[in-house]
Design an enzyme around this catalytic site. Structure first.
Site, short mmCIF file in Angstrom:
data_model
loop_
_atom_site.label_atom_id
_atom_site.label_comp_id
_atom_site.label_asym_id
_atom_site.label_seq_id
_atom_site.Cartn_x
_atom_site.Cartn_y
_atom_site.Cartn_z
CG HIS A 45 34.80 30.63 -39.72
ND1 HIS A 45 34.11 31.21 -40.77
CD2 HIS A 45 34.70 29.29 -39.89
CE1 HIS A 45 33.59 30.27 -41.53
NE2 HIS A 45 33.95 29.08 -41.04
CG ASP A 95 35.20 25.21 -40.79
OD1 ASP A 95 35.15 24.58 -41.86
OD2 ASP A 95 34.64 26.30 -40.62
CG HIS A 125 36.72 29.17 -44.39
ND1 HIS A 125 37.49 28.53 -43.43
CD2 HIS A 125 35.46 28.71 -44.24
CE1 HIS A 125 36.71 27.71 -42.73
NE2 HIS A 125 35.48 27.81 -43.19
NE ARG A 136 27.68 30.65 -51.71
CZ ARG A 136 28.34 30.24 -50.63
NH1 ARG A 136 28.06 30.79 -49.44
NH2 ARG A 136 29.25 29.29 -50.69
C1 LIG Z 1 31.41 23.92 -34.14
C2 LIG Z 1 30.88 24.84 -34.91
C3 LIG Z 1 30.72 26.25 -34.56
C4 LIG Z 1 30.26 26.88 -35.90
C5 LIG Z 1 29.44 25.76 -36.50
C6 LIG Z 1 30.36 24.59 -36.29
O1 LIG Z 1 29.65 23.39 -36.35
C7 LIG Z 1 31.51 24.70 -37.29
C8 LIG Z 1 31.76 26.13 -37.81
C9 LIG Z 1 31.51 27.21 -36.73
C10 LIG Z 1 31.23 28.62 -37.29
C11 LIG Z 1 30.45 28.51 -38.62
C12 LIG Z 1 32.49 29.43 -37.51
C13 LIG Z 1 32.14 30.90 -37.82
C14 LIG Z 1 31.34 31.52 -36.67
C15 LIG Z 1 30.04 30.73 -36.36
C16 LIG Z 1 29.41 31.35 -35.10
C17 LIG Z 1 29.03 30.94 -37.48
O2 LIG Z 1 29.10 31.95 -38.19
O3 LIG Z 1 28.11 30.09 -37.64
C18 LIG Z 1 30.45 29.27 -36.12
C19 LIG Z 1 29.42 28.19 -35.79
C20 LIG Z 1 28.74 28.32 -34.44
O4 LIG Z 1 27.53 28.05 -34.44
O5 LIG Z 1 29.38 28.69 -33.43
O1 LIG Z 2 28.71 28.80 -46.96
C1 LIG Z 2 29.94 28.71 -47.20
O2 LIG Z 2 30.40 28.73 -48.35
C2 LIG Z 2 30.93 28.55 -46.04
C3 LIG Z 2 30.25 28.31 -44.72
C4 LIG Z 2 31.27 27.98 -43.63
O3 LIG Z 2 32.44 28.27 -43.72
C5 LIG Z 2 30.80 27.29 -42.40
O4 LIG Z 2 29.57 27.09 -42.25
O5 LIG Z 2 31.72 26.95 -41.57
FE LIG Z 3 33.66 27.30 -42.17
#
Ligand SMILES: C=C1C[C@]23C[C@@]1(O)CC[C@H]2[C@]1(C)CCC[C@@](C)(C(=O)O)[C@H]1[C@@H]3C(=O)O
Ligand SMILES: O=C(O)CCC(=O)C(=O)O
Ligand SMILES: [Fe+2]
Length: 370
Positions: free
Chosen positions: A233, A235, A289, A299
């Site tokens: 994704h 951010d 990333h 982790r």
């Molecule tokens: C606005 C947001 C959506 C997510 C959290 C965040 O505050 C910033 C990063 C986004 C996220 C981490 C991007 C990858 C997919 C996601 C669903 C996740 O894996 O957590 C995303 C977050 C979300 O809760 O939608």
């Molecule tokens: O845990 C990490 O190293 C990356 C997490 C991340 O990309 C996110 O929470 O948006």
């Molecule tokens: Fe991220």
């Protein structure tokens, strides 16, 4: 006690890392398709290390200029850089990591007192059970809202959701967010200078903000080659300040391949988000990333996402729009992009383009209906 349901059951599975971490038969919802499976031996990406000491103490202008040039080069390419000499107390960072287990070590039923509801951005989420049906991330998260002008917002949230026993816990992340907010505003000065704008331009824009602190807890996984802690994704937010522990797992997609970002004790990993890419009219890149997991140890990472006030207009600085570099994205508010990622679109590698298309469709629908 089994914490997940048989394959053919359609009910959402409950993800309890303390159980799943030792399981070898991983539910199919956590297995990613072959073209998205991680490569655990990704080459290291060397990103610039920015010493922000000179900026913090209003010191040597030449050092600030050097830092701005390094930031400009990194952000035009992949949007990632390391920050050292940042002034954040190392004891606070250590406590912020240590206290994560005070929450994530609880029974699932206790954690679910802070359960995040669909469409909300704050609270406890485990692998987005009930939100996505496949490609589930191998993690549990706890997210807080932080607004600098709302006193003790994080501490009060934790007491409200978990009770008075969590006041000390909430206090630590309140202090951590206050330190992240201060560092973010210094970085916004540096980003302004790096783009040839007034140092106060972005600092003023984010002085009042509506940000998110996310605690990421990645249990060990017996099939680390088939699962992902956080999927690929960019951010959607403006600026991310990440502190990862020494386990390693953050990967960035650059020059057509995945690279690992090695943990550096005491350094923060900072990256541009989609909203800042729009503010820079696409000059700075919000890049792909992800986070990989391992079969040995948990982790932990803390991600502070700086976000503007919900209804503030996100529009590029005038000096960054010209004939050579015309407008790349429509005006929008962070509230609308956040709603898009929470209700209509799973943030991935194309979020901002998909969002721009969605905004334009919304506008044409409004014009079409009298
Ligand atoms: C606005 C947001 C959506 C997510 C959290 C965040 O505050 C910033 C990063 C986004 C996220 C981490 C991007 C990858 C997919 C996601 C669903 C996740 O894996 O957590 C995303 C977050 C979300 O809760 O939608
Ligand atoms: O845990 C990490 O190293 C990356 C997490 C991340 O990309 C996110 O929470 O948006
Ligand atoms: Fe991220």
């Amino acid at each position: 006690m089994v914490h997940y349901l048989p394959k053919d059951d359609t009910r959402p599975l409950a993800f309890d890392g303390s159980i799943l971490g030792s399981e070898s038969n991983i539910p199919s919802q956590f297995i990613w398709p072959d073209d998205e499976k991680p490569c655990l031996d990704a080459p290291e990406l060397v990103i610039p290390t920015i010493d922000v000491g000179a900026l913090l103490c209003g010191g040597d202008p030449l050092a600030v200029l050097k830092a701005a040039e390094a930031v400009n080069e990194a952000c035009k390419k992949h949007g990632f850089f390391l920050v050292v000499n940042h002034g954040v107390d190392s004891g606070l960072i250590d406590r912020a990591h240590q206290y994560m287990d005070v929450f994530f070590g609880l029974q699932l039923s206790e954690k679910q007192k802070a359960l995040r509801k669909v469409g909300e951005s704050y609270g406890y989420a485990s692998s987005f059970v009930g939100r996505f049906s496949s490609k589930l991330p191998w993690k549990e998260t706890l997210s807080f809202r932080f607004c600098p002008d709302t006193r003790n917002i994080v501490e009060n949230y934790m007491v409200h959701r978990m009770g008075e026993d969590f006041r000390d816990f909430g206090r630590i992340y309140q202090e951590y967010c206050e330190a992240m907010n201060k560092l973010s505003l210094h970085l916004m000065e540096l980003l302004g200078i790096s783009l040839g704008l007034d140092p106060a331009y972005f600092k003023d824009f984010f002085q009042a903000n509506d940000s998110i602190l996310r605690l990421n807890h990645y249990p060990p996984c017996q099939k680390p080659n088939s699962t992902l802690g956080t999927g690929p994704h960019s951010d959607p937010t403006s600026l991310t300040i990440l502190h990862q522990d020494q386990v390693g797992g953050l990967q960035v997609f650059s020059d057509e391949q995945w690279h690992s970002i090695a943990p550096i004790p005491g350094a923060f990993v900072v990256n541009i988000g989609d909203t800042f890419m729009a503010l820079s009219n696409g000059v700075y890149k919000s890049c792909l990333h992800r986070a990989v997991v391992n079969n040995r140890t948990v982790r932990r990472s803390l991600a502070f996402f700086l976000c503007p006030e919900m209804d503030k207009a996100v529009t590029p600085a005038a000096g960054l729009v010209n004939a050579e570099n015309p407008r790349r994205y429509p005006d929008f508010t962070w509230a609308s992009l956040l709603e898009f990622t929470q209700r209509h679109y799973r943030a991935d590698m194309k979020t901002l383009d998909a969002f721009s298309k969605w905004v334009q469709e919304q506008e044409s629908n409004k014009k079409a209906t009298p």
